[in-house]
Design a protein around this motif. Structure first.
Motif, short mmCIF file in Angstrom:
data_model
loop_
_atom_site.label_atom_id
_atom_site.label_comp_id
_atom_site.label_asym_id
_atom_site.label_seq_id
_atom_site.Cartn_x
_atom_site.Cartn_y
_atom_site.Cartn_z
N GLY A 102 -38.29 27.94 46.31
CA GLY A 102 -39.56 27.46 45.79
C GLY A 102 -40.74 27.92 46.57
O GLY A 102 -40.70 28.99 47.13
N ALA A 103 -41.91 27.55 45.94
CA ALA A 103 -43.22 28.18 46.47
C ALA A 103 -43.71 27.25 47.45
O ALA A 103 -44.05 26.11 47.36
CB ALA A 103 -44.20 28.24 45.28
N VAL A 104 -43.80 27.94 48.78
CA VAL A 104 -44.16 27.01 49.78
C VAL A 104 -45.87 27.27 49.69
O VAL A 104 -46.60 28.32 49.24
CB VAL A 104 -43.85 27.81 51.12
N ASP A 105 -46.68 26.27 50.48
CA ASP A 105 -48.13 26.45 50.39
C ASP A 105 -48.62 27.43 51.44
O ASP A 105 -49.46 28.11 51.16
CB ASP A 105 -48.59 24.93 50.69
N ASP A 106 -48.17 27.15 52.54
CA ASP A 106 -48.53 28.08 53.76
C ASP A 106 -47.49 27.93 54.89
O ASP A 106 -46.57 27.14 55.06
CB ASP A 106 -49.98 27.75 54.02
N ILE A 107 -47.42 29.28 55.66
CA ILE A 107 -46.77 29.32 56.82
C ILE A 107 -47.58 29.94 58.16
O ILE A 107 -48.41 30.71 57.80
CB ILE A 107 -45.56 30.39 56.59
N TRP A 108 -47.31 29.19 59.15
CA TRP A 108 -47.96 29.75 60.36
C TRP A 108 -47.06 30.18 61.29
O TRP A 108 -45.97 29.87 61.11
CB TRP A 108 -48.76 28.52 61.07
N LYS A 109 -47.60 31.09 62.33
CA LYS A 109 -46.60 31.60 63.34
C LYS A 109 -47.05 31.00 64.80
O LYS A 109 -48.22 31.48 65.19
CB LYS A 109 -46.39 33.20 63.26
N HIS A 110 -46.24 30.19 65.48
CA HIS A 110 -46.53 29.92 66.54
C HIS A 110 -46.23 30.92 67.79
O HIS A 110 -45.62 31.85 67.28
CB HIS A 110 -45.36 28.47 66.86
N LYS A 111 -47.05 30.73 68.81
CA LYS A 111 -47.00 31.77 69.75
C LYS A 111 -45.50 32.08 70.48
O LYS A 111 -45.28 33.28 70.57
CB LYS A 111 -48.07 31.44 71.06
N SER A 112 -44.60 31.09 70.04
CA SER A 112 -43.32 31.34 70.58
C SER A 112 -42.34 32.29 69.38
O SER A 112 -41.24 32.58 69.83
CB SER A 112 -42.55 29.89 70.66
N GLY A 113 -43.20 32.59 68.40
CA GLY A 113 -42.50 33.41 67.45
C GLY A 113 -41.89 32.09 66.15
O GLY A 113 -41.30 32.98 65.16
N GLU A 114 -41.74 31.06 66.49
CA GLU A 114 -41.28 30.31 65.59
C GLU A 114 -42.35 30.18 64.35
O GLU A 114 -43.29 30.08 64.36
CB GLU A 114 -41.11 28.88 66.00
N PHE A 159 -35.29 33.49 59.15
CA PHE A 159 -36.38 33.48 60.00
C PHE A 159 -36.25 32.19 61.16
O PHE A 159 -35.36 31.34 61.02
CB PHE A 159 -37.55 32.99 59.39
N ASP A 160 -36.81 32.21 62.18
CA ASP A 160 -36.65 31.15 63.30
C ASP A 160 -37.85 30.18 62.91
O ASP A 160 -38.83 30.48 62.89
CB ASP A 160 -36.94 31.92 64.57
N VAL A 161 -37.50 29.11 62.60
CA VAL A 161 -38.29 28.12 62.23
C VAL A 161 -38.37 26.77 62.95
O VAL A 161 -37.39 26.36 63.30
CB VAL A 161 -37.86 27.50 60.70
N SER A 162 -39.75 26.24 63.10
CA SER A 162 -39.86 25.27 63.74
C SER A 162 -39.18 24.16 63.27
O SER A 162 -39.63 23.88 62.17
CB SER A 162 -41.38 25.02 64.39
N ASN A 163 -38.67 22.85 63.95
CA ASN A 163 -38.57 21.56 63.41
C ASN A 163 -39.90 20.66 62.94
O ASN A 163 -39.83 19.79 62.36
CB ASN A 163 -37.89 20.67 64.28
N LYS A 164 -41.16 21.31 63.60
CA LYS A 164 -42.45 20.68 63.29
C LYS A 164 -42.81 21.27 62.12
O LYS A 164 -42.79 22.51 61.69
CB LYS A 164 -43.40 20.84 64.40
N GLY A 165 -43.35 20.21 61.06
CA GLY A 165 -44.26 20.80 60.06
C GLY A 165 -45.41 19.86 59.97
O GLY A 165 -45.53 18.92 60.63
N TYR A 166 -46.12 20.26 59.00
CA TYR A 166 -47.68 19.75 59.00
C TYR A 166 -48.03 19.59 57.60
O TYR A 166 -47.82 20.72 56.64
CB TYR A 166 -48.63 20.93 59.63
#
Length: 257
Positions: A102-114, A159-166
Protein backbone atom coordinates in the motif's frame (compact mmCIF):
# COMPACT_ATOMS: atom_id res chain seq x y z
CA UNK A 1 2.20 -21.47 -11.18
CA UNK A 2 0.04 -20.04 -8.40
CA UNK A 3 -2.45 -17.29 -9.19
CA UNK A 4 -1.33 -14.15 -7.39
CA UNK A 5 -3.97 -12.29 -5.37
CA UNK A 6 -3.23 -8.61 -4.91
CA UNK A 7 -4.16 -7.33 -1.47
CA UNK A 8 -3.82 -3.79 -0.19
CA UNK A 9 -3.18 -2.80 3.39
CA UNK A 10 -6.69 -1.29 3.38
CA UNK A 11 -8.28 -4.58 2.25
CA UNK A 12 -6.63 -6.52 5.08
CA UNK A 13 -7.70 -3.86 7.60
CA UNK A 14 -11.29 -4.14 6.32
CA UNK A 15 -11.06 -7.93 6.71
CA UNK A 16 -10.08 -7.46 10.35
CA UNK A 17 -13.00 -5.10 10.94
CA UNK A 18 -15.58 -7.42 9.35
CA UNK A 19 -14.87 -10.42 7.07
CA UNK A 20 -18.38 -10.34 5.57
CA UNK A 21 -18.23 -6.67 4.57
CA UNK A 22 -14.69 -7.10 3.23
CA UNK A 23 -15.76 -10.20 1.24
CA UNK A 24 -18.59 -8.26 -0.42
CA UNK A 25 -16.26 -5.35 -1.20
CA UNK A 26 -13.66 -7.66 -2.75
CA UNK A 27 -15.90 -10.22 -4.47
CA UNK A 28 -18.96 -8.17 -5.44
CA UNK A 29 -17.31 -4.73 -5.70
CA UNK A 30 -19.80 -3.27 -3.22
CA UNK A 31 -18.35 0.00 -2.00
CA UNK A 32 -19.81 1.19 1.26
CA UNK A 33 -20.42 4.95 1.60
CA UNK A 34 -17.63 6.99 3.16
CA UNK A 35 -16.90 10.64 3.76
CA UNK A 36 -14.23 12.48 1.74
CA UNK A 37 -11.63 13.51 4.32
CA UNK A 38 -10.54 16.55 2.32
CA UNK A 39 -9.19 18.48 5.31
CA UNK A 40 -7.10 15.48 6.38
CA UNK A 41 -5.77 15.15 2.84
CA UNK A 42 -4.88 18.84 2.77
CA UNK A 43 -2.93 18.54 6.05
CA UNK A 44 -1.20 15.42 4.76
CA UNK A 45 -0.22 17.11 1.50
CA UNK A 46 1.06 20.28 3.19
CA UNK A 47 3.20 18.33 5.64
CA UNK A 48 4.53 16.24 2.76
CA UNK A 49 5.68 19.42 1.04
CA UNK A 50 7.30 20.61 4.26
CA UNK A 51 9.16 17.42 5.09
CA UNK A 52 10.33 17.02 1.48
CA UNK A 53 12.35 20.20 1.92
CA UNK A 54 14.32 18.52 4.72
CA UNK A 55 14.54 15.33 2.65
CA UNK A 56 16.20 17.24 -0.17
CA UNK A 57 18.84 18.80 2.11
CA UNK A 58 19.10 15.65 4.29
CA UNK A 59 18.61 17.51 7.55
CA UNK A 60 16.34 16.50 10.46
CA UNK A 61 12.96 18.16 10.60
CA UNK A 62 12.78 20.61 13.57
CA UNK A 63 10.21 18.31 15.20
CA UNK A 64 12.75 15.47 15.16
CA UNK A 65 15.26 17.68 16.98
CA UNK A 66 12.65 18.79 19.49
CA UNK A 67 11.64 15.20 20.27
CA UNK A 68 15.20 13.79 20.26
CA UNK A 69 14.68 11.60 17.17
CA UNK A 70 18.05 11.10 15.53
CA UNK A 71 16.77 10.69 12.00
CA UNK A 72 16.29 12.43 8.67
CA UNK A 73 13.54 11.99 6.07
CA UNK A 74 14.52 8.98 3.99
CA UNK A 75 15.80 9.84 0.52
CA UNK A 76 15.21 7.08 -2.03
CA UNK A 77 14.50 6.96 -5.76
CA UNK A 78 11.16 5.19 -5.08
CA UNK A 79 9.90 7.41 -2.23
CA UNK A 80 7.33 9.21 -4.39
CA UNK A 81 5.99 5.91 -5.73
CA UNK A 82 5.82 4.41 -2.25
CA UNK A 83 3.74 7.39 -1.09
CA UNK A 84 1.47 7.38 -4.15
CA UNK A 85 -1.99 5.87 -3.54
CA UNK A 86 -2.08 4.54 -7.11
CA UNK A 87 1.33 2.85 -6.88
CA UNK A 88 2.52 2.21 -3.32
CA UNK A 89 5.06 -0.27 -2.00
CA UNK A 90 4.27 -3.96 -2.64
CA UNK A 91 6.05 -7.28 -2.33
CA UNK A 92 5.09 -10.62 -3.86
CA UNK A 93 5.00 -13.94 -2.02
CA UNK A 94 5.04 -16.54 -4.79
CA UNK A 95 4.60 -19.48 -2.41
CA UNK A 96 1.74 -17.83 -0.56
CA UNK A 97 0.15 -16.68 -3.80
CA UNK A 98 -0.31 -13.02 -2.96
CA UNK A 99 1.01 -9.51 -3.46
CA UNK A 100 0.66 -7.17 -0.50
CA UNK A 101 1.33 -3.52 0.25
CA UNK A 102 0.00 0.00 0.00
CA UNK A 103 0.93 3.67 0.11
CA UNK A 104 2.94 4.74 3.14
CA UNK A 105 2.74 8.34 4.41
CA UNK A 106 6.44 8.82 5.09
CA UNK A 107 9.68 7.07 5.99
CA UNK A 108 12.54 8.41 8.08
CA UNK A 109 16.04 7.02 8.40
CA UNK A 110 17.54 6.68 11.87
CA UNK A 111 21.26 7.29 12.33
CA UNK A 112 21.60 3.52 12.95
CA UNK A 113 20.41 2.90 9.39
CA UNK A 114 16.99 1.56 10.39
CA UNK A 115 13.94 2.88 8.57
CA UNK A 116 11.15 4.43 10.64
CA UNK A 117 7.57 4.18 9.34
CA UNK A 118 5.37 7.19 10.09
CA UNK A 119 1.83 8.26 9.36
CA UNK A 120 0.12 11.66 9.42
CA UNK A 121 -3.29 12.12 11.04
CA UNK A 122 -5.51 15.16 11.53
CA UNK A 123 -8.31 15.68 14.02
CA UNK A 124 -10.01 18.47 16.00
CA UNK A 125 -10.57 17.85 19.70
CA UNK A 126 -10.91 20.19 22.65
CA UNK A 127 -8.45 18.03 24.56
CA UNK A 128 -6.11 15.70 22.70
CA UNK A 129 -5.46 12.57 24.78
CA UNK A 130 -3.99 9.72 22.76
CA UNK A 131 -3.92 7.21 25.63
CA UNK A 132 -7.61 7.76 26.32
CA UNK A 133 -8.48 7.53 22.62
CA UNK A 134 -6.43 4.34 22.17
CA UNK A 135 -8.10 2.66 25.15
CA UNK A 136 -11.64 3.44 23.92
CA UNK A 137 -11.69 3.26 20.13
CA UNK A 138 -10.68 0.61 17.62
CA UNK A 139 -9.84 3.17 14.95
CA UNK A 140 -6.88 4.26 17.07
CA UNK A 141 -5.72 0.64 17.29
CA UNK A 142 -6.09 0.38 13.51
CA UNK A 143 -3.54 3.21 13.18
CA UNK A 144 -1.01 1.06 15.04
CA UNK A 145 -1.87 -1.92 12.81
CA UNK A 146 -1.30 0.35 9.82
CA UNK A 147 2.26 1.09 10.93
CA UNK A 148 2.88 -2.59 11.64
CA UNK A 149 1.67 -3.67 8.20
CA UNK A 150 3.97 -1.18 6.48
CA UNK A 151 6.88 -2.24 8.69
CA UNK A 152 6.19 -5.79 7.49
CA UNK A 153 6.14 -4.67 3.83
CA UNK A 154 9.48 -2.89 3.99
CA UNK A 155 11.12 -5.78 5.83
CA UNK A 156 9.91 -8.05 3.04
CA UNK A 157 11.43 -5.62 0.54
CA UNK A 158 14.78 -6.14 2.23
CA UNK A 159 15.08 -3.06 4.42
CA UNK A 160 16.16 -2.88 8.06
CA UNK A 161 13.10 -1.47 9.81
CA UNK A 162 12.74 -0.18 13.36
CA UNK A 163 10.03 -1.57 15.65
CA UNK A 164 9.28 2.03 16.59
CA UNK A 165 6.64 3.76 14.51
CA UNK A 166 5.29 7.29 14.74
CA UNK A 167 1.91 8.95 14.33
CA UNK A 168 2.22 12.64 13.61
CA UNK A 169 -1.06 14.10 14.81
CA UNK A 170 -2.26 17.60 13.92
CA UNK A 171 -5.08 18.65 16.24
CA UNK A 172 -7.16 21.60 15.05
CA UNK A 173 -7.83 24.09 17.84
CA UNK A 174 -11.60 24.45 18.19
CA UNK A 175 -11.61 26.94 21.06
CA UNK A 176 -9.93 29.91 19.41
CA UNK A 177 -11.70 33.26 19.95
CA UNK A 178 -11.99 33.92 16.23
CA UNK A 179 -11.51 32.13 12.92
CA UNK A 180 -10.11 34.83 10.56
CA UNK A 181 -9.86 32.23 7.78
CA UNK A 182 -7.14 30.45 9.73
CA UNK A 183 -7.15 27.08 11.48
CA UNK A 184 -4.39 26.64 14.05
CA UNK A 185 -3.05 23.22 14.97
CA UNK A 186 -1.33 21.57 17.91
CA UNK A 187 1.28 19.02 16.88
CA UNK A 188 1.54 15.69 18.70
CA UNK A 189 4.15 13.06 17.85
CA UNK A 190 3.05 9.65 19.13
CA UNK A 191 5.74 6.98 19.44
CA UNK A 192 4.45 3.41 19.24
CA UNK A 193 6.32 0.18 19.92
CA UNK A 194 5.13 -2.10 17.16
CA UNK A 195 5.25 -5.77 16.23
CA UNK A 196 4.39 -7.28 12.84
CA UNK A 197 4.30 -10.91 14.03
CA UNK A 198 0.57 -11.17 13.25
CA UNK A 199 0.63 -9.62 9.77
CA UNK A 200 1.59 -12.52 7.49
CA UNK A 201 -0.95 -14.98 8.87
CA UNK A 202 -3.64 -12.29 8.64
CA UNK A 203 -2.80 -11.58 4.99
CA UNK A 204 -3.16 -15.30 4.21
CA UNK A 205 -6.46 -15.49 6.12
CA UNK A 206 -7.78 -12.48 4.17
CA UNK A 207 -6.64 -13.97 0.85
CA UNK A 208 -8.33 -17.30 1.62
CA UNK A 209 -11.50 -15.47 2.67
CA UNK A 210 -11.67 -13.36 -0.50
CA UNK A 211 -10.99 -16.32 -2.77
CA UNK A 212 -13.69 -18.46 -1.14
CA UNK A 213 -17.17 -18.86 -2.61
CA UNK A 214 -18.57 -19.07 0.90
CA UNK A 215 -19.77 -15.84 2.51
CA UNK A 216 -18.03 -15.45 5.90
CA UNK A 217 -19.71 -14.50 9.13
CA UNK A 218 -19.89 -10.86 10.09
CA UNK A 219 -18.30 -9.37 13.18
CA UNK A 220 -20.82 -9.01 16.01
CA UNK A 221 -19.87 -5.34 16.47
CA UNK A 222 -19.88 -4.42 12.76
CA UNK A 223 -21.92 -1.22 12.45
CA UNK A 224 -22.76 -1.81 8.79
CA UNK A 225 -23.95 -5.40 9.30
CA UNK A 226 -25.99 -4.46 12.37
CA UNK A 227 -27.60 -1.59 10.46
CA UNK A 228 -28.52 -3.91 7.57
CA UNK A 229 -29.92 -6.51 9.98
CA UNK A 230 -32.14 -3.92 11.66
CA UNK A 231 -33.36 -2.56 8.33
CA UNK A 232 -34.11 -6.08 7.14
CA UNK A 233 -36.01 -6.84 10.34
CA UNK A 234 -38.15 -3.75 9.89
CA UNK A 235 -38.77 -4.53 6.23
CA UNK A 236 -39.81 -8.07 7.09
CA UNK A 237 -42.23 -6.69 9.67
CA UNK A 238 -43.66 -4.28 7.11
CA UNK A 239 -44.09 -7.10 4.59
CA UNK A 240 -45.82 -9.24 7.23
CA UNK A 241 -48.23 -6.43 8.11
CA UNK A 242 -48.95 -5.85 4.41
CA UNK A 243 -49.75 -9.55 3.85
CA UNK A 244 -52.02 -9.58 6.91
CA UNK A 245 -53.94 -6.56 5.60
CA UNK A 246 -54.29 -8.18 2.18
CA UNK A 247 -55.63 -11.37 3.78
CA UNK A 248 -58.08 -9.36 5.89
CA UNK A 249 -59.34 -7.45 2.85
CA UNK A 250 -59.70 -10.70 0.93
CA UNK A 251 -61.75 -12.27 3.72
CA UNK A 252 -63.85 -9.11 4.03
CA UNK A 253 -64.67 -9.17 0.31
CA UNK A 254 -65.59 -12.86 0.47
CA UNK A 255 -67.90 -12.11 3.40
CA UNK A 256 -69.54 -9.30 1.48
CA UNK A 257 -70.01 -11.59 -1.53
Amino acid sequence: MNTITKLSRYAVEQFLKCPKCAWHQYRNKIRFPSLPFTLNLAVDSLFKNEIDYYRDIQKPHPLFIKKGIEAVPYKHSQIDNWRNNFKGAYYTDEEGGYMFGGAVDDIWKHKSGELIISDVKATAKNIFDWEDTYSKYDYAKSYKRQLEMYQHVFRKLGFDVSNKGYLLYFNGRKNEKSFNNQLNFETHLIELECSDHWVEETIIAAKNCFNSEEIPDSKSDCEMCNYIKKRWSICQKDVGEFIDKCNQNSLRKKGQG
